[in-house]
Design a protein around this motif. Structure first.
Motif, PDB file in Angstrom:
ATOM      1  N   ARG A  23       0.789  -1.225   0.000  1.00 15.44           N
ATOM      2  CA  ARG A  23       0.000   0.000   0.000  1.00 15.44           C
ATOM      3  C   ARG A  23       0.829   1.287   0.000  1.00 15.44           C
ATOM      4  O   ARG A  23       0.321   2.335  -0.353  1.00 15.44           O
ATOM      5  N   THR A  24       2.072   1.193   0.381  1.00 17.09           N
ATOM      6  CA  THR A  24       2.900   2.406   0.462  1.00 17.09           C
ATOM      7  C   THR A  24       4.235   2.196  -0.249  1.00 17.09           C
ATOM      8  O   THR A  24       4.629   1.067  -0.548  1.00 17.09           O
ATOM      9  N   HIS A  25       4.912   3.298  -0.473  1.00 19.95           N
ATOM     10  CA  HIS A  25       6.255   3.268  -1.055  1.00 19.95           C
ATOM     11  C   HIS A  25       7.174   2.412  -0.183  1.00 19.95           C
ATOM     12  O   HIS A  25       7.982   1.629  -0.683  1.00 19.95           O
ATOM     13  N   GLU A  26       7.027   2.536   1.123  1.00 22.39           N
ATOM     14  CA  GLU A  26       7.857   1.785   2.061  1.00 22.39           C
ATOM     15  C   GLU A  26       7.601   0.275   1.960  1.00 22.39           C
ATOM     16  O   GLU A  26       8.534  -0.529   2.073  1.00 22.39           O
ATOM     17  N   ASP A  27       6.341  -0.109   1.755  1.00 26.82           N
ATOM     18  CA  ASP A  27       6.005  -1.530   1.587  1.00 26.82           C
ATOM     19  C   ASP A  27       6.744  -2.121   0.385  1.00 26.82           C
ATOM     20  O   ASP A  27       7.312  -3.210   0.458  1.00 26.82           O
ATOM     21  N   VAL A  28       6.727  -1.381  -0.718  1.00 25.82           N
ATOM     22  CA  VAL A  28       7.363  -1.849  -1.946  1.00 25.82           C
ATOM     23  C   VAL A  28       8.884  -1.843  -1.779  1.00 25.82           C
ATOM     24  O   VAL A  28       9.568  -2.807  -2.149  1.00 25.82           O
ATOM     25  N   ALA A  29       9.427  -0.802  -1.174  1.00 25.96           N
ATOM     26  CA  ALA A  29      10.877  -0.713  -0.974  1.00 25.96           C
ATOM     27  C   ALA A  29      11.383  -1.835  -0.073  1.00 25.96           C
ATOM     28  O   ALA A  29      12.489  -2.347  -0.267  1.00 25.96           O
ATOM     29  N   ALA A  30      10.567  -2.256   0.884  1.00 21.65           N
ATOM     30  CA  ALA A  30      10.988  -3.299   1.816  1.00 21.65           C
ATOM     31  C   ALA A  30      11.182  -4.649   1.140  1.00 21.65           C
ATOM     32  O   ALA A  30      12.050  -5.432   1.546  1.00 21.65           O
ATOM     33  N   ILE A  31      10.422  -4.933   0.091  1.00 23.92           N
ATOM     34  CA  ILE A  31      10.545  -6.237  -0.565  1.00 23.92           C
ATOM     35  C   ILE A  31      11.284  -6.177  -1.891  1.00 23.92           C
ATOM     36  O   ILE A  31      11.747  -7.196  -2.382  1.00 23.92           O
ATOM     37  N   GLY A  32      11.381  -5.010  -2.493  1.00 28.45           N
ATOM     38  CA  GLY A  32      12.118  -4.857  -3.740  1.00 28.45           C
ATOM     39  C   GLY A  32      11.235  -4.955  -4.973  1.00 28.45           C
ATOM     40  O   GLY A  32      10.093  -5.415  -4.927  1.00 28.45           O
ATOM     41  N   THR A  33      11.810  -4.542  -6.077  1.00 31.58           N
ATOM     42  CA  THR A  33      11.101  -4.460  -7.343  1.00 31.58           C
ATOM     43  C   THR A  33      10.610  -5.814  -7.831  1.00 31.58           C
ATOM     44  O   THR A  33       9.426  -5.975  -8.149  1.00 31.58           O
ATOM     45  N   VAL A  34      11.510  -6.789  -7.893  1.00 32.32           N
ATOM     46  CA  VAL A  34      11.155  -8.086  -8.474  1.00 32.32           C
ATOM     47  C   VAL A  34      10.118  -8.796  -7.615  1.00 32.32           C
ATOM     48  O   VAL A  34       9.144  -9.355  -8.141  1.00 32.32           O
ATOM     49  N   GLU A  35      10.276  -8.767  -6.292  1.00 29.65           N
ATOM     50  CA  GLU A  35       9.300  -9.442  -5.425  1.00 29.65           C
ATOM     51  C   GLU A  35       7.930  -8.770  -5.510  1.00 29.65           C
ATOM     52  O   GLU A  35       6.902  -9.457  -5.518  1.00 29.65           O
ATOM     53  N   ALA A  36       7.888  -7.462  -5.616  1.00 24.89           N
ATOM     54  CA  ALA A  36       6.599  -6.772  -5.777  1.00 24.89           C
ATOM     55  C   ALA A  36       5.936  -7.204  -7.081  1.00 24.89           C
ATOM     56  O   ALA A  36       4.733  -7.500  -7.117  1.00 24.89           O
ATOM     57  N   PHE A  37       6.723  -7.258  -8.143  1.00 23.64           N
ATOM     58  CA  PHE A  37       6.218  -7.708  -9.445  1.00 23.64           C
ATOM     59  C   PHE A  37       5.709  -9.143  -9.345  1.00 23.64           C
ATOM     60  O   PHE A  37       4.638  -9.472  -9.848  1.00 23.64           O
ATOM     61  N   MET A  38       6.466 -10.010  -8.676  1.00 25.16           N
ATOM     62  CA  MET A  38       6.095 -11.424  -8.572  1.00 25.16           C
ATOM     63  C   MET A  38       4.838 -11.612  -7.718  1.00 25.16           C
ATOM     64  O   MET A  38       4.044 -12.509  -7.983  1.00 25.16           O
ATOM     65  N   ARG A  39       4.652 -10.796  -6.712  1.00 23.98           N
ATOM     66  CA  ARG A  39       3.419 -10.908  -5.915  1.00 23.98           C
ATOM     67  C   ARG A  39       2.197 -10.610  -6.768  1.00 23.98           C
ATOM     68  O   ARG A  39       1.171 -11.279  -6.648  1.00 23.98           O
ATOM     69  N   VAL A  40       2.312  -9.622  -7.632  1.00 22.86           N
ATOM     70  CA  VAL A  40       1.208  -9.298  -8.537  1.00 22.86           C
ATOM     71  C   VAL A  40       0.967 -10.469  -9.491  1.00 22.86           C
ATOM     72  O   VAL A  40      -0.170 -10.889  -9.701  1.00 22.86           O
ATOM     73  N   LYS A  41       2.040 -11.029 -10.007  1.00 24.93           N
ATOM     74  CA  LYS A  41       1.928 -12.151 -10.945  1.00 24.93           C
ATOM     75  C   LYS A  41       1.351 -13.384 -10.252  1.00 24.93           C
ATOM     76  O   LYS A  41       0.469 -14.059 -10.789  1.00 24.93           O
ATOM     77  N   ARG A  42       1.821 -13.699  -9.045  1.00 22.83           N
ATOM     78  CA  ARG A  42       1.313 -14.863  -8.309  1.00 22.83           C
ATOM     79  C   ARG A  42      -0.146 -14.701  -7.927  1.00 22.83           C
ATOM     80  O   ARG A  42      -0.854 -15.689  -7.741  1.00 22.83           O
ATOM     81  N   ALA A  43      -0.605 -13.472  -7.815  1.00 22.37           N
ATOM     82  CA  ALA A  43      -2.009 -13.222  -7.473  1.00 22.37           C
ATOM     83  C   ALA A  43      -2.940 -13.507  -8.651  1.00 22.37           C
ATOM     84  O   ALA A  43      -4.156 -13.479  -8.498  1.00 22.37           O
ATOM     85  N   GLY A  44      -2.377 -13.794  -9.820  1.00 19.49           N
ATOM     86  CA  GLY A  44      -3.204 -14.137 -10.972  1.00 19.49           C
ATOM     87  C   GLY A  44      -3.378 -13.021 -11.971  1.00 19.49           C
ATOM     88  O   GLY A  44      -4.039 -13.202 -12.993  1.00 19.49           O
ATOM     89  N   PHE A  45      -2.801 -11.857 -11.691  1.00 22.14           N
ATOM     90  CA  PHE A  45      -2.867 -10.768 -12.660  1.00 22.14           C
ATOM     91  C   PHE A  45      -1.848 -11.032 -13.759  1.00 22.14           C
ATOM     92  O   PHE A  45      -0.978 -11.887 -13.623  1.00 22.14           O
ATOM     93  N   LYS A  46      -1.949 -10.299 -14.845  1.00 17.98           N
ATOM     94  CA  LYS A  46      -1.051 -10.485 -15.983  1.00 17.98           C
ATOM     95  C   LYS A  46      -0.209  -9.227 -16.207  1.00 17.98           C
ATOM     96  O   LYS A  46      -0.391  -8.505 -17.178  1.00 17.98           O
ATOM     97  N   PRO A  47       0.744  -8.975 -15.303  1.00 19.00           N
ATOM     98  CA  PRO A  47       1.554  -7.767 -15.472  1.00 19.00           C
ATOM     99  C   PRO A  47       2.560  -7.921 -16.607  1.00 19.00           C
ATOM    100  O   PRO A  47       3.022  -9.015 -16.906  1.00 19.00           O
ATOM    101  N   THR A  48       2.873  -6.808 -17.243  1.00 26.20           N
ATOM    102  CA  THR A  48       3.891  -6.800 -18.295  1.00 26.20           C
ATOM    103  C   THR A  48       5.186  -6.262 -17.704  1.00 26.20           C
ATOM    104  O   THR A  48       5.240  -5.841 -16.539  1.00 26.20           O
TER     105      THR A  48
END
Length: 150
Positions: A23-48
């Motif tokens: 939900r925040t910049h800090e949340d994303v910074a804590a896990i990093g770019t790739v892990e944030a992207f992968m969480r979206v992908k694992r949730a079933g969305f189709k990110p590019t």
């Protein structure tokens, strides 16, 4: 994202990130770019890859197109490696059970021939010996109702 809007992150991407708990910049910074992207992908969305670059740009506070090519390649390789570890998709239909059909060649229909369109079918149009779709007249011992009467 709640409160302040992250750079490069549009409404759809922000909704995806919120839905995976970021939900925040800090949340994303804590896990990093790739892990944030992968969480979206694992949730079933189709990110590019644009989402991958947008998250990196948001964390670096720059436009996503300003990310150097070397860094983009690193992000792609890391995302591909993480994607390879994902389980197989569950949205593919399971294999159906296999059914064996036996055709009796010695049975001829009146006016027809063995192997023709009507061959091997009773008057109701059902195949012989197929109790899955039949009228239930066949018993467990393989005999139909007429044979049991004899």
């Amino acid at each position: 994202m709640s409160g302040t809007k992250m750079r490069n992150i549009g409404p759809k991407s922000a909704a995806w990130l919120r839905q995976v708990g970021l939900r925040t910049h800090e949340d994303v910074a804590a896990i990093g770019t790739v892990e944030a992207f992968m969480r979206v992908k694992r949730a079933g969305f189709k990110p590019t890859l644009n989402l991958l670059y947008a998250i990196e740009g948001a964390l670096l506070d720059c436009h996503w197109q300003e990310i150097p090519d070397e860094r983009r390649q690193e992000l792609i390789l890391a995302a591909e490696a993480a994607t390879a570890l994902l389980p197989a998709p569950r949205n593919k239909p399971a294999a159906a059970p296999v059914r064996t059909t036996v055709h009796n060649e010695d049975r001829h229909e009146e006016g027809g021939f063995a192997g023709g369109f009507g061959a091997g079918r009773d008057e109701g149009g059902r195949g012989e010996g197929n109790d899955d779709e039949g009228d239930g007249r066949e018993s467990d011992d393989g005999r139909d109702e007429d044979e049991r009467r004899d």
